[in-house]
Write a protein that holds these residues in place. Sequence first.
Motif, mmCIF file in Angstrom:
data_model
loop_
_atom_site.group_PDB
_atom_site.id
_atom_site.type_symbol
_atom_site.label_atom_id
_atom_site.label_comp_id
_atom_site.label_asym_id
_atom_site.label_seq_id
_atom_site.Cartn_x
_atom_site.Cartn_y
_atom_site.Cartn_z
ATOM 1 N N ASN A 51 44.860 38.897 48.072
ATOM 2 C CA ASN A 51 44.484 39.675 46.887
ATOM 3 C C ASN A 51 43.476 40.749 47.241
ATOM 4 N N PHE A 52 43.369 41.703 46.330
ATOM 5 C CA PHE A 52 42.395 42.778 46.520
ATOM 6 C C PHE A 52 40.994 42.188 46.675
ATOM 7 N N ALA A 53 40.718 41.126 45.923
ATOM 8 C CA ALA A 53 39.394 40.490 45.975
ATOM 9 C C ALA A 53 39.098 39.954 47.374
ATOM 10 N N PRO A 132 49.150 33.161 39.974
ATOM 11 C CA PRO A 132 47.969 32.999 39.105
ATOM 12 C C PRO A 132 47.100 34.250 38.942
ATOM 13 N N VAL A 133 46.721 34.928 40.009
ATOM 14 C CA VAL A 133 45.801 36.056 39.857
ATOM 15 C C VAL A 133 46.506 37.234 39.183
ATOM 16 N N ALA A 134 47.652 37.635 39.737
ATOM 17 C CA ALA A 134 48.322 38.829 39.212
ATOM 18 C C ALA A 134 48.815 38.610 37.779
ATOM 19 N N VAL A 249 54.247 53.848 37.089
ATOM 20 C CA VAL A 249 53.823 54.910 38.009
ATOM 21 C C VAL A 249 53.506 54.294 39.380
ATOM 22 N N ALA A 250 54.143 54.829 40.422
ATOM 23 C CA ALA A 250 53.873 54.352 41.784
ATOM 24 C C ALA A 250 54.138 55.495 42.749
ATOM 25 N N ARG A 251 53.974 55.232 44.032
ATOM 26 C CA ARG A 251 54.173 56.304 45.023
ATOM 27 C C ARG A 251 55.292 55.930 45.985
ATOM 28 N N GLY A 252 56.308 56.770 46.038
ATOM 29 C CA GLY A 252 57.393 56.568 47.012
ATOM 30 C C GLY A 252 58.663 56.037 46.364
ATOM 31 N N ASP A 269 56.938 59.079 40.245
ATOM 32 C CA ASP A 269 56.345 59.063 41.576
ATOM 33 C C ASP A 269 55.096 59.947 41.546
ATOM 34 N N SER A 270 53.932 59.329 41.511
ATOM 35 C CA SER A 270 52.704 60.111 41.348
ATOM 36 C C SER A 270 52.350 60.884 42.611
ATOM 37 N N SER A 271 53.064 60.630 43.727
ATOM 38 C CA SER A 271 52.770 61.399 44.938
ATOM 39 C C SER A 271 53.470 62.760 44.901
ATOM 40 N N ASP A 296 45.580 50.025 33.637
ATOM 41 C CA ASP A 296 45.060 50.865 34.711
ATOM 42 C C ASP A 296 44.318 50.087 35.805
ATOM 43 N N PRO A 297 45.004 49.738 36.892
ATOM 44 C CA PRO A 297 44.307 49.124 38.023
ATOM 45 C C PRO A 297 43.938 50.146 39.108
ATOM 46 N N VAL A 298 44.115 51.437 38.841
ATOM 47 C CA VAL A 298 43.968 52.451 39.895
ATOM 48 C C VAL A 298 42.715 53.313 39.731
ATOM 49 N N ALA A 322 41.687 50.666 42.291
ATOM 50 C CA ALA A 322 42.268 50.587 43.631
ATOM 51 C C ALA A 322 42.164 51.919 44.371
ATOM 52 N N SER A 323 42.057 53.031 43.637
ATOM 53 C CA SER A 323 41.920 54.337 44.297
ATOM 54 C C SER A 323 40.518 54.513 44.872
ATOM 55 N N GLY A 324 39.600 53.668 44.447
ATOM 56 C CA GLY A 324 38.222 53.801 44.906
ATOM 57 C C GLY A 324 37.420 54.754 44.055
ATOM 58 N N ALA A 338 36.417 46.933 29.424
ATOM 59 C CA ALA A 338 36.768 46.940 30.841
ATOM 60 C C ALA A 338 36.770 45.517 31.388
ATOM 61 N N HIS A 339 37.566 45.304 32.427
ATOM 62 C CA HIS A 339 37.497 44.033 33.152
ATOM 63 C C HIS A 339 36.551 44.238 34.343
ATOM 64 N N LEU A 340 36.991 43.886 35.542
ATOM 65 C CA LEU A 340 36.097 43.992 36.688
ATOM 66 C C LEU A 340 36.358 45.269 37.478
ATOM 67 N N ALA A 341 35.348 45.795 38.103
ATOM 68 C CA ALA A 341 35.506 47.002 38.920
ATOM 69 C C ALA A 341 35.546 46.616 40.390
ATOM 70 N N PHE A 342 36.444 47.252 41.150
ATOM 71 C CA PHE A 342 36.584 46.941 42.569
ATOM 72 C C PHE A 342 36.593 48.222 43.402
ATOM 73 N N ALA A 343 36.740 48.073 44.711
ATOM 74 C CA ALA A 343 36.743 49.242 45.600
ATOM 75 C C ALA A 343 38.151 49.594 46.079
HETATM 76 N N1 LIG Z 1 40.359 42.640 36.385
HETATM 77 C C1 LIG Z 1 40.802 41.632 37.108
HETATM 78 O O1 LIG Z 1 40.612 40.481 36.803
HETATM 79 C C2 LIG Z 1 41.600 41.959 38.323
HETATM 80 C C3 LIG Z 1 42.480 41.016 38.875
HETATM 81 C C4 LIG Z 1 43.259 41.391 39.974
HETATM 82 C C5 LIG Z 1 43.113 42.658 40.519
HETATM 83 N N2 LIG Z 1 42.211 43.531 39.960
HETATM 84 C C6 LIG Z 1 42.013 44.874 40.507
HETATM 85 O O2 LIG Z 1 43.163 45.656 40.266
HETATM 86 C C7 LIG Z 1 43.318 46.601 41.309
HETATM 87 C C8 LIG Z 1 44.695 46.464 41.922
HETATM 88 O O3 LIG Z 1 44.843 45.160 42.451
HETATM 89 P P1 LIG Z 1 46.215 44.741 43.111
HETATM 90 O O4 LIG Z 1 46.113 43.328 43.486
HETATM 91 O O5 LIG Z 1 47.335 45.187 42.286
HETATM 92 O O6 LIG Z 1 46.123 45.641 44.417
HETATM 93 P P2 LIG Z 1 47.322 46.208 45.260
HETATM 94 O O7 LIG Z 1 48.427 45.199 45.288
HETATM 95 O O8 LIG Z 1 46.735 46.682 46.493
HETATM 96 O O9 LIG Z 1 47.865 47.454 44.396
HETATM 97 C C9 LIG Z 1 47.091 48.587 44.161
HETATM 98 C C10 LIG Z 1 48.006 49.700 43.769
HETATM 99 O O10 LIG Z 1 47.168 50.821 43.487
HETATM 100 C C11 LIG Z 1 47.821 51.965 43.901
HETATM 101 N N3 LIG Z 1 46.853 52.964 44.420
HETATM 102 C C12 LIG Z 1 45.839 52.750 45.258
HETATM 103 N N4 LIG Z 1 45.185 53.912 45.474
HETATM 104 C C13 LIG Z 1 45.818 54.850 44.729
HETATM 105 C C14 LIG Z 1 45.610 56.241 44.523
HETATM 106 N N5 LIG Z 1 44.611 56.900 45.112
HETATM 107 N N6 LIG Z 1 46.450 56.900 43.693
HETATM 108 C C15 LIG Z 1 47.468 56.230 43.101
HETATM 109 N N7 LIG Z 1 47.707 54.919 43.259
HETATM 110 C C16 LIG Z 1 46.888 54.239 44.078
HETATM 111 C C17 LIG Z 1 48.774 51.605 44.999
HETATM 112 O O11 LIG Z 1 49.900 52.330 44.609
HETATM 113 P P3 LIG Z 1 51.130 52.609 45.545
HETATM 114 O O12 LIG Z 1 51.873 51.330 45.564
HETATM 115 O O13 LIG Z 1 51.866 53.643 44.832
HETATM 116 O O14 LIG Z 1 50.618 52.992 46.881
HETATM 117 C C18 LIG Z 1 48.938 50.087 44.890
HETATM 118 O O15 LIG Z 1 50.241 49.694 44.560
HETATM 119 C C19 LIG Z 1 42.213 46.314 42.316
HETATM 120 O O16 LIG Z 1 41.135 47.188 42.048
HETATM 121 C C20 LIG Z 1 41.838 44.881 42.009
HETATM 122 O O17 LIG Z 1 40.536 44.593 42.396
HETATM 123 C C21 LIG Z 1 41.477 43.202 38.879
#
Ligand SMILES: NC(=O)c1ccc[n+]([C@@H]2O[C@H](COP(=O)([O-])OP(=O)(O)OC[C@H]3O[C@@H](n4cnc5c(N)ncnc54)[C@H](OP(=O)(O)O)[C@@H]3O)[C@@H](O)[C@H]2O)c1
Length: 366
Positions: A51-53, A132-134, A249-252, A269-271, A296-298, A322-324, A338-343
Amino acid sequence: MEALVVRRLGDPTLAPGSEASPFAEISRDYPVPELSSPTAVRVRVAATSLNFATFLQVQGKYQERPPLPFVPGSDYAGVVDAVGPGVRRFRSGDRVCSFTGLGSFAEFIVAEEKELFLVPEGCDLIAAGALPVAFGTSHVALVHRAQLKAGQLQISLSATHQSILRPSAGVEVGQPNIGSLHALNLGEADAPNQASVATRTRSMAATASVWAASVEAGPLVLLVLGAAGGVGVSAVQIGKVCGAVVIAVARGPEKLQYLQSIGADHVIDSSKDNIIESAKFFLKARGLKGVDVLYDPVGGKLTQDSLKLLKWGAHILVIGFASGDVPIIRANVALVKAHLAFAALRDRKAVGKVMIVMDASVKSRL
Ligand SMILES: NC(=O)c1ccc[n+]([C@@H]2O[C@H](COP(=O)([O-])OP(=O)(O)OC[C@H]3O[C@@H](n4cnc5c(N)ncnc54)[C@H](OP(=O)(O)O)[C@@H]3O)[C@@H](O)[C@H]2O)c1
């Protein structure tokens, strides 16, 4: 037992051996965890997902910073290996899944009985280890926060105020939200019937002595950013189960194709595409006025662009960054918590979640 042990924090995207990379090794004699209470269950892990965490934890950027050394890992699935004397719901051999703060990148893990879910027949353990997480995150966000429900249509009553609407028989008024659209659950049987929606709406407005200038009914529109990622894929699937029109919305091209295969109604395709133009074109062709729920996870520019597609009173579900890049959402458009913020995690090629499979006999299409 075998376990992956992190001994030094660092950036796992760097080549191993460099000073800034983490040091993690597989220990072959890590102690098997003991049952820690009468209601504890020990699980032999079959599959655990990345996971991202976890990515943040290994860098020391997560909100909880465990002392070194530690075994990372959050969600997992496996088979019950041992149970405490007070355990009632599980016995050895049961297939279960769960999530934890740490420790699933190991052969065995101990959890409390109440933290475990039974994996149903027909669901393989690799799929369950990604669940569970996703899916938990998207379920809470979409179903609890945004109030998406199976068979739901939305009704917009202009010049009305939800606090003076009262549910009539068979009609449930959504979460109070002054100044937002009013989402009413009309049930499966009524869902496709716009005439019935309009009739009920008129009678409800009349009952409440409210002037309704216009009545519109139609499916909810869900816009999912980062839709090919872990939480994104689950949001698309839950959105479809709830009857929403889903724009992903995704890339590719490979990711877009995958998203179409799981039911997304429109993919962008946002790219290379302009997401505002592409979404507006689709919405117009379908006779839809805008986005009701933004998932919005990005963050970053994608969020800023997406705000232009929202209908008045839409829900913004802030899942992560996820974009930072943490976007600035002006107070006049922010309606949902909002939920949680990540890098950041950049240059991700995979679709869905990265899985670590400990048992080669399980099969999955994930
Ligand atoms: N609130 C919560 O409880 C919770 C729980 C789980 C996760 N999260 C957070 O949700 C976010 C995503 O988690 P995840 O598990 O889904 O991660 P992941 O599987 O790595 O997916 C992140 C997605 O973000 C996209 N992305 C990243 N940088 C981008 C950019 N600059 N422009 C456009 N798209 C970009 C990527 O898109 P592409 O596929 O198109 O490259 C990727 O598919 C993370 O920040 C994570 O910490 C929060």
